[in-house]
Design a protein around this motif. Structure first.
Motif, short mmCIF file in Angstrom:
data_model
loop_
_atom_site.label_atom_id
_atom_site.label_comp_id
_atom_site.label_asym_id
_atom_site.label_seq_id
_atom_site.Cartn_x
_atom_site.Cartn_y
_atom_site.Cartn_z
N PRO A 17 0.82 -1.21 0.00
CA PRO A 17 0.00 0.00 0.00
C PRO A 17 0.86 1.26 0.00
O PRO A 17 1.96 1.28 0.54
CB PRO A 17 -0.80 -0.11 1.30
N THR A 18 0.32 2.33 -0.59
CA THR A 18 0.99 3.63 -0.52
C THR A 18 0.81 4.18 0.90
O THR A 18 -0.03 3.68 1.66
CB THR A 18 0.37 4.63 -1.52
N ARG A 21 -2.57 4.81 1.91
CA ARG A 21 -3.34 3.57 1.87
C ARG A 21 -4.53 3.64 0.91
O ARG A 21 -5.54 3.00 1.12
CB ARG A 21 -3.76 3.13 3.26
N THR A 22 -4.40 4.43 -0.14
CA THR A 22 -5.47 4.52 -1.13
C THR A 22 -5.13 3.76 -2.41
O THR A 22 -5.98 3.61 -3.27
CB THR A 22 -5.77 5.98 -1.50
N ILE A 23 -3.89 3.31 -2.51
CA ILE A 23 -3.42 2.63 -3.73
C ILE A 23 -2.58 1.42 -3.33
O ILE A 23 -1.79 1.49 -2.38
CB ILE A 23 -2.56 3.58 -4.59
N TYR A 25 0.23 -1.30 -4.89
CA TYR A 25 1.22 -1.49 -5.95
C TYR A 25 1.66 -2.95 -5.89
O TYR A 25 1.90 -3.48 -4.80
CB TYR A 25 2.41 -0.57 -5.68
N ILE A 39 -0.96 -1.17 -10.57
CA ILE A 39 -1.40 -0.18 -9.59
C ILE A 39 -2.91 -0.27 -9.51
O ILE A 39 -3.60 -0.15 -10.52
CB ILE A 39 -0.96 1.23 -10.02
N SER A 41 -6.49 1.03 -7.37
CA SER A 41 -7.07 1.99 -6.45
C SER A 41 -8.59 1.89 -6.52
O SER A 41 -9.16 1.58 -7.56
CB SER A 41 -6.63 3.42 -6.84
N GLU A 44 -9.67 8.12 -4.74
CA GLU A 44 -8.79 8.90 -3.87
C GLU A 44 -9.22 8.94 -2.42
O GLU A 44 -8.41 9.16 -1.54
CB GLU A 44 -8.63 10.32 -4.41
N LYS A 47 -9.77 3.81 1.40
CA LYS A 47 -8.62 3.35 2.17
C LYS A 47 -8.29 1.92 1.76
O LYS A 47 -9.17 1.16 1.36
CB LYS A 47 -8.92 3.38 3.67
N ALA A 48 -7.03 1.56 1.88
CA ALA A 48 -6.60 0.19 1.55
C ALA A 48 -7.12 -0.73 2.65
O ALA A 48 -6.62 -0.74 3.75
CB ALA A 48 -5.08 0.12 1.45
N LEU A 52 -9.39 -4.09 -1.08
CA LEU A 52 -8.43 -3.58 -2.05
C LEU A 52 -7.24 -4.52 -2.18
O LEU A 52 -6.77 -4.79 -3.29
CB LEU A 52 -7.96 -2.17 -1.66
#
Length: 65
Positions: A17-18, A21-23, A25, A39, A41, A44, A47-48, A52
């Motif tokens: 997670p970024t 925690r929205t993306i 990878y 990637i 998502s 925006e 939340k991960a 997700l």
């Protein structure tokens, strides 16, 4: 270690997670040298969550990891 460093060094097929925690990878293997990045998502403001992460794993699996 920055997020990008963690993402680049992550095990192939393992979602990372970024910081927000929205993306998610995921590194995918390719024939020959290098990698492909998947990637994922949910938008925006999402939340991960487990949903997700499951989606990222499923897509990575379909891509051949």
């Amino acid at each position: 270690m920055t997020w990008l460093d963690k993402a680049i060094k992550a095990e192939r097929g393992l979602p990372v997670p970024t910081p927000g925690r929205t993306i998610m990878y995921v590194r995918l293997p390719v024939a020959g040298q290098g990698d492909v990045a998947l990637i994922v998502s949910l938008g925006e403001n999402a939340k991960a969550d487990p949903q997700l992460e499951r989606l990222a794993k499923e897509l990575a699996g379909q891509a051949g990891t």
